[in-house]
Design an enzyme around this catalytic site. Structure first.
Site, PDB file in Angstrom:
ATOM      1  CB  THR A 151      -0.939   0.011   1.223  1.00  0.00           C
ATOM      2  OG1 THR A 151      -0.180  -0.249   2.406  1.00  0.00           O
ATOM      3  CG2 THR A 151      -2.002  -1.068   1.087  1.00  0.00           C
ATOM      4  CG  HIS A 196       4.695   1.629   9.272  1.00  0.00           C
ATOM      5  ND1 HIS A 196       4.465   0.679  10.239  1.00  0.00           N
ATOM      6  CD2 HIS A 196       3.527   1.757   8.588  1.00  0.00           C
ATOM      7  CE1 HIS A 196       3.219   0.246  10.151  1.00  0.00           C
ATOM      8  NE2 HIS A 196       2.621   0.882   9.159  1.00  0.00           N
ATOM      9  CG  HIS A 235       4.580  -2.424   7.299  1.00  0.00           C
ATOM     10  ND1 HIS A 235       4.622  -1.164   6.770  1.00  0.00           N
ATOM     11  CD2 HIS A 235       3.299  -2.844   7.139  1.00  0.00           C
ATOM     12  CE1 HIS A 235       3.434  -0.822   6.303  1.00  0.00           C
ATOM     13  NE2 HIS A 235       2.620  -1.823   6.528  1.00  0.00           N
ATOM     14  CE  LYS A 274      -6.052  -2.766   8.023  1.00  0.00           C
ATOM     15  NZ  LYS A 274      -5.824  -4.137   8.457  1.00  0.00           N
ATOM     16  NE  ARG A 288      -4.995  -2.563   4.616  1.00  0.00           N
ATOM     17  CZ  ARG A 288      -4.223  -3.600   4.879  1.00  0.00           C
ATOM     18  NH1 ARG A 288      -3.921  -4.433   3.919  1.00  0.00           N
ATOM     19  NH2 ARG A 288      -3.759  -3.800   6.086  1.00  0.00           N
ATOM     20  CD  GLN A 348      -4.231 -13.944   4.590  1.00  0.00           C
ATOM     21  OE1 GLN A 348      -4.852 -12.889   4.547  1.00  0.00           O
ATOM     22  NE2 GLN A 348      -3.573 -14.349   5.659  1.00  0.00           N
ATOM     23  CG  ASP A 350      -4.654  -8.161  12.411  1.00  0.00           C
ATOM     24  OD1 ASP A 350      -3.609  -8.846  12.382  1.00  0.00           O
ATOM     25  OD2 ASP A 350      -4.813  -7.145  11.716  1.00  0.00           O
ATOM     26  CE  LYS A 385      -1.306  -1.045  14.379  1.00  0.00           C
ATOM     27  NZ  LYS A 385      -2.292  -1.005  13.280  1.00  0.00           N
ATOM     28  CE  LYS A 404       0.035   4.016  13.026  1.00  0.00           C
ATOM     29  NZ  LYS A 404      -0.031   4.495  11.633  1.00  0.00           N
ATOM     30  CB  THR A 405       5.549   9.625  16.570  1.00  0.00           C
ATOM     31  OG1 THR A 405       5.537  10.105  15.212  1.00  0.00           O
ATOM     32  CG2 THR A 405       6.505   8.445  16.665  1.00  0.00           C
TER      33      THR A 405
END
Length: 410
Positions: free
Chosen positions: A41, A46, A49, A83, A87, A175, A196, A231, A234-235
């Protein structure tokens, strides 16, 4: 002798697994092929991942072969797992470009030489499927009742604006077919993923066992949260990216340097290859936890960005926080010296340096004492920054206690 199962267990990598006894026996006697999926995506991963990628790297170091499946086919459908929103569907051109960036980053972590690791795209087999034969051979193996019982689908069904689409319902089947294809093509026996993904991964193992009468296994990883429950990765500025254009090596280093004391041991288990007894020594009550953070930050920055960038980031941090080192590697914005001579409003300067999103945010931070110029709190919204503020030829801005930015006149 320690085997891969022992490693997974002692580093805290196991949340759920199918067929535990079989997995223990398998990893004790065989070197297997296993896979994890990544959605293309973005052109950059990051640090969230790379959690499962680091697990695969640990497995590779013990002689197992990782496969990274880039979901070029499934990215054209969207994954409902965990989610409430579907997406964005990507074009084939987007996916192809993103794959190039992802492969370059994976090569810092995994060894792809001589087939020791593989990266494949599920578009290569999913896009070639014929609908009716696929329904007949694979679709017939799935119970809709069982599928709808999965948490990922239940969340979507309860959504007021339309519920679960038929498109999304197919994701589990696609999948699962990925796993079946990898099993038949590469003798891949295990899929690893976030917790998940448990329903999807388990469906793949069931499909292989029904269609091929083969042995296939599912293993999911615990959700990686910070000590404060956020999470991981994340910042305030968003995700911590591997691409140095999105997150500079200094900012990347500082993320790890500033983690909560309670997270250091857990992150060392995941994001380094240090032995367990070494990690225990670095994070014991007698050890200096700040030195452990520096060790962690330097290791992971070196892994992703190289030794030189890690050294420069460490030097910049030392210059800012310990009064020694080189400031030239602190994130920097160049400003015309003529503009500085005329004077730049502090809020405009903060925006230009991308330290604030809006002037209202800047006013709030100034009011709270959260903005400093050359380590002195800024108290006025109308403060003009000029060449008279230069110290050793530059300006130093900081937002809060940990975000620093250098302004260099040119």
């Amino acid at each position: 002798m320690k085997n891969a199962f022992d490693m997974l267990e002692e580093r805290g990598f196991i949340q759920q697994m199918s067929h535990e006894d079989e997995i223990r026996e398998l990893l004790a006697k065989e070197k297997i092929t296993l896979y994890v999926g990544i959605d293309p995506t973005s052109s950059s991963l990051h640090i969230g991942h790379i959690y499962p990628i680091m697990v695969m790297a640990h497995m590779q170091k013990m002689g197992h072969r990782p496969i990274i499946v880039v979901g070029g086919g499934t990215a054209m459908v969207g994954d409902p797992s965990g989610k409430s929103e579907m997406r964005k569907m990507l074009t084939q051109e987007d996916i192809a470009q993103n794959k190039i960036g992802i492969k370059k980053q994976l090569e810092h972590i995994l060894d792809f030489s001589d087939g020791k690791a593989l990266m494949v795209d599920n578009a290569d087999w999913l896009m070639a499927l014929e609908y009716v034969p696929f329904l007949r051979e694979i679709g017939s193996q799935f119970s809709v009742n069982r599928m709808l019982a999965a948490d990922a689908f239940k969340t979507r069904m309860e959504r007021p604006e339309g519920g679960l689409s038929f498109l999304e319902l197919n994701y589990m089947i696609m999948q699962s077919y990925d796993f079946l294809h990898l099993y038949k093509t590469y003798d891949c026996k295990m899929q690893i993923g976030g917790d998940d993904q448990w329903s999807n991964i388990l469906a793949g193992t069931d499909l292989i066992r029904r269609v091929e009468r083969g042995s296939a296994y599912a293993l999911t990883l615990p959700l990686l949260l910070t000590a404060s429950g956020q999470k991981m990765g994340k910042t305030e500025q968003g995700a911590v990216w591997l691409d140095p254009e999105l997150t500079s090596p200094y900012e990347f280093y500082q993320y790890w340097r500033n983690i909560d004391d309670l997270d250091v041991k857990r992150y060392m288990n995941v994001y380094t290859f240090f032995e367990i007894d070494e990690i225990e020594a670095l994070t014991s009550e007698q050890a200096d936890i700040n030195e452990a953070k520096k060790t962690l930050a330097h290791f992971i920055t070196s892994l992703i960005h190289g030794q030189e960038e890690a050294d420069q980031a460490a030097q910049a941090a030392a210059a800012l926080f310990e009064g020694e080192g080189d400031l030239s590697h602190v994130p920097t914005t160049e400003i015309s010296l003529n503009r500085l001579k005329e004077g730049i409003n502090i809020l405009d300067l903060l925006q230009e340096c991308q330290l604030i999103v809006s002037k209202s945010e800047g006013r709030r931070l100034i009011k709270q004492g959260g903005i400093r110029l050359n380590k002195v709190a800024v108290k006025e919204f109308e403060r003009l920054v000029t060449d008279q503020d230069l110290q050793s030829g530059s300006l130093l801005l900081n937002k809060g206690k940990k975000v620093f930015h250098r302004v260099l006149p040119v």
